[in-house]
Design a protein around this motif. Structure first.
Motif, PDB file in Angstrom:
ATOM      1  N   MET A 160      -4.702   0.059  -1.277  1.00 53.34           N
ATOM      2  CA  MET A 160      -4.434   1.484  -1.238  1.00 53.34           C
ATOM      3  C   MET A 160      -2.965   1.802  -1.459  1.00 53.34           C
ATOM      4  N   LYS A 161      -2.108   0.799  -1.535  1.00 54.44           N
ATOM      5  CA  LYS A 161      -0.679   1.075  -1.544  1.00 54.44           C
ATOM      6  C   LYS A 161      -0.230   1.966  -2.696  1.00 54.44           C
ATOM      7  N   ASP A 162      -0.975   2.015  -3.774  1.00 58.79           N
ATOM      8  CA  ASP A 162      -0.595   2.855  -4.906  1.00 58.79           C
ATOM      9  C   ASP A 162      -1.413   4.138  -4.990  1.00 58.79           C
ATOM     10  N   MET A 163      -2.215   4.397  -3.981  1.00 57.53           N
ATOM     11  CA  MET A 163      -3.085   5.578  -4.006  1.00 57.53           C
ATOM     12  C   MET A 163      -2.507   6.700  -3.139  1.00 57.53           C
ATOM     13  N   SER A 164      -2.899   7.898  -3.471  1.00 56.01           N
ATOM     14  CA  SER A 164      -2.541   9.043  -2.639  1.00 56.01           C
ATOM     15  C   SER A 164      -3.385   9.004  -1.367  1.00 56.01           C
ATOM     16  N   PRO A 165      -2.777   9.292  -0.216  1.00 52.05           N
ATOM     17  CA  PRO A 165      -3.548   9.304   1.024  1.00 52.05           C
ATOM     18  C   PRO A 165      -4.372  10.587   1.195  1.00 52.05           C
ATOM     19  N   GLU A 166      -4.168  11.539   0.332  1.00 50.78           N
ATOM     20  CA  GLU A 166      -4.814  12.843   0.463  1.00 50.78           C
ATOM     21  C   GLU A 166      -6.347  12.779   0.498  1.00 50.78           C
ATOM     22  N   PRO A 167      -7.010  12.058  -0.413  1.00 51.22           N
ATOM     23  CA  PRO A 167      -8.480  12.002  -0.344  1.00 51.22           C
ATOM     24  C   PRO A 167      -8.992  11.431   0.979  1.00 51.22           C
ATOM     25  N   LEU A 168      -8.331  10.386   1.493  1.00 48.64           N
ATOM     26  CA  LEU A 168      -8.752   9.805   2.766  1.00 48.64           C
ATOM     27  C   LEU A 168      -8.499  10.783   3.902  1.00 48.64           C
ATOM     28  N   ARG A 169      -7.372  11.464   3.880  1.00 52.05           N
ATOM     29  CA  ARG A 169      -7.067  12.452   4.912  1.00 52.05           C
ATOM     30  C   ARG A 169      -8.112  13.555   4.934  1.00 52.05           C
ATOM     31  N   VAL A 170      -8.481  14.064   3.757  1.00 50.36           N
ATOM     32  CA  VAL A 170      -9.489  15.116   3.660  1.00 50.36           C
ATOM     33  C   VAL A 170     -10.842  14.614   4.155  1.00 50.36           C
ATOM     34  N   LEU A 171     -11.210  13.402   3.744  1.00 49.32           N
ATOM     35  CA  LEU A 171     -12.474  12.824   4.190  1.00 49.32           C
ATOM     36  C   LEU A 171     -12.503  12.680   5.711  1.00 49.32           C
ATOM     37  N   LEU A 172     -11.424  12.164   6.287  1.00 50.94           N
ATOM     38  CA  LEU A 172     -11.359  12.008   7.740  1.00 50.94           C
ATOM     39  C   LEU A 172     -11.496  13.352   8.453  1.00 50.94           C
ATOM     40  N   GLU A 173     -10.868  14.371   7.906  1.00 49.74           N
ATOM     41  CA  GLU A 173     -10.976  15.702   8.516  1.00 49.74           C
ATOM     42  C   GLU A 173     -12.412  16.217   8.471  1.00 49.74           C
ATOM     43  N   LEU A 177     -10.177  -0.116   8.601  1.00 47.68           N
ATOM     44  CA  LEU A 177      -9.206  -0.043   7.500  1.00 47.68           C
ATOM     45  C   LEU A 177      -8.382  -1.333   7.499  1.00 47.68           C
ATOM     46  N   GLU A 178      -9.070  -2.457   7.377  1.00 43.09           N
ATOM     47  CA  GLU A 178      -8.406  -3.757   7.424  1.00 43.09           C
ATOM     48  C   GLU A 178      -7.961  -4.209   6.034  1.00 43.09           C
ATOM     49  N   PHE A 179      -6.765  -4.790   5.976  1.00 46.52           N
ATOM     50  CA  PHE A 179      -6.212  -5.363   4.745  1.00 46.52           C
ATOM     51  C   PHE A 179      -6.254  -4.381   3.577  1.00 46.52           C
ATOM     52  N   CYS A 180      -5.944  -3.146   3.825  1.00 45.23           N
ATOM     53  CA  CYS A 180      -5.971  -2.105   2.791  1.00 45.23           C
ATOM     54  C   CYS A 180      -4.617  -1.901   2.126  1.00 45.23           C
ATOM     55  N   GLU A 181      -3.607  -2.598   2.596  1.00 46.21           N
ATOM     56  CA  GLU A 181      -2.235  -2.425   2.099  1.00 46.21           C
ATOM     57  C   GLU A 181      -1.787  -0.975   2.237  1.00 46.21           C
ATOM     58  N   ILE A 182      -2.150  -0.361   3.339  1.00 39.25           N
ATOM     59  CA  ILE A 182      -1.742   1.014   3.609  1.00 39.25           C
ATOM     60  C   ILE A 182      -0.264   1.014   3.957  1.00 39.25           C
ATOM     61  N   THR A 183       0.481   1.878   3.312  1.00 35.87           N
ATOM     62  CA  THR A 183       1.922   1.964   3.539  1.00 35.87           C
ATOM     63  C   THR A 183       2.218   2.863   4.732  1.00 35.87           C
ATOM     64  N   GLU A 184       3.442   2.808   5.183  1.00 38.66           N
ATOM     65  CA  GLU A 184       3.862   3.642   6.311  1.00 38.66           C
ATOM     66  C   GLU A 184       3.686   5.124   5.997  1.00 38.66           C
ATOM     67  N   SER A 185       4.073   5.552   4.805  1.00 39.90           N
ATOM     68  CA  SER A 185       3.943   6.972   4.462  1.00 39.90           C
ATOM     69  C   SER A 185       2.480   7.398   4.372  1.00 39.90           C
ATOM     70  N   GLN A 186       1.620   6.527   3.855  1.00 41.59           N
ATOM     71  CA  GLN A 186       0.192   6.837   3.807  1.00 41.59           C
ATOM     72  C   GLN A 186      -0.379   6.943   5.217  1.00 41.59           C
ATOM     73  N   LEU A 187       0.011   6.009   6.072  1.00 37.57           N
ATOM     74  CA  LEU A 187      -0.467   6.030   7.449  1.00 37.57           C
ATOM     75  C   LEU A 187      -0.010   7.293   8.170  1.00 37.57           C
ATOM     76  N   ASN A 188       1.233   7.653   7.969  1.00 29.17           N
ATOM     77  CA  ASN A 188       1.744   8.875   8.594  1.00 29.17           C
ATOM     78  C   ASN A 188       0.996  10.112   8.099  1.00 29.17           C
ATOM     79  N   ALA A 189       0.527  10.073   6.871  1.00 29.50           N
ATOM     80  CA  ALA A 189      -0.219  11.212   6.315  1.00 29.50           C
ATOM     81  C   ALA A 189      -1.625  11.323   6.891  1.00 29.50           C
TER      82      ALA A 189
END
Length: 153
Positions: A1-14, A25-37
């Motif tokens: 996920m490191k190169d993806m926008s976190p927006e779709p996941l954020r919307v889905l979670l909401e 969300l194991e081994f997804c390569e989620i970045t700090e900024s994505q996690l914060n989003a």
């Protein structure tokens, strides 16, 4: 996920927040900024019972932010990665062996944070060495007597 926008996941979670019970969300390569989003959306998952975020490389500040959003949820099982500050260095994209002195300091900080959020809360902090052998330390915040370290699995 490191190169993806976190927006779709954020919307889905909401959208699924009122009914979501398990999120891995194991081994997804989620970045700090994505996690914060996505962290605020995670905090609204009022039925979340199982959450695992292991295998992602995040700093202590991001882990604290994540814990502050998920700490009040009715989690029965919560697994988080050991933050980058627990390791001596990262080589070739993999964590090196955990530094136990650094990990102990990080653990103290996390215990205090979790204790402030929710006095009785079981979480697991996982770390992986460069050959990906699973290790873990379990602790119950607010009960230092319950701290125990397990060997390699």
């Amino acid at each position: 996920m490191k190169d993806m926008s976190p927006e779709p996941l954020r919307v889905l979670l909401e959208k699924v927040a009122p009914t979501l019970e398990t999120l891995v969300l194991e081994f997804c390569e989620i970045t700090e900024s994505q996690l914060n989003a996505i962290s605020p959306a995670l905090g609204h998952c009022s039925q979340l019972k199982t959450f695992s975020f292991c295998g992602n490389q995040i700093p202590l500040t991001a882990l604290k932010n994540l814990l502050s959003h998920t700490g009040s949820l009715p989690l029965e099982q919560a697994k988080y990665p050991s933050p980058l500050e627990s390791f001596d260095e990262i080589l070739c994209g993999f964590w090196t062996e955990i530094n136990h002195m650094k990990f102990d300091q990080v653990q103290k900080e996390l215990m205090q944070l979790v204790k402030d959020i929710r006095p009785v809360y079981n979480i697991q902090i996982y770390s992986y060495d460069y050959v990906l052998h699973l290790k873990h330390t379990d602790f119950i915040a607010g009960n230092p007597v319950a701290i125990r370290k397990a060997g390699d699995y």
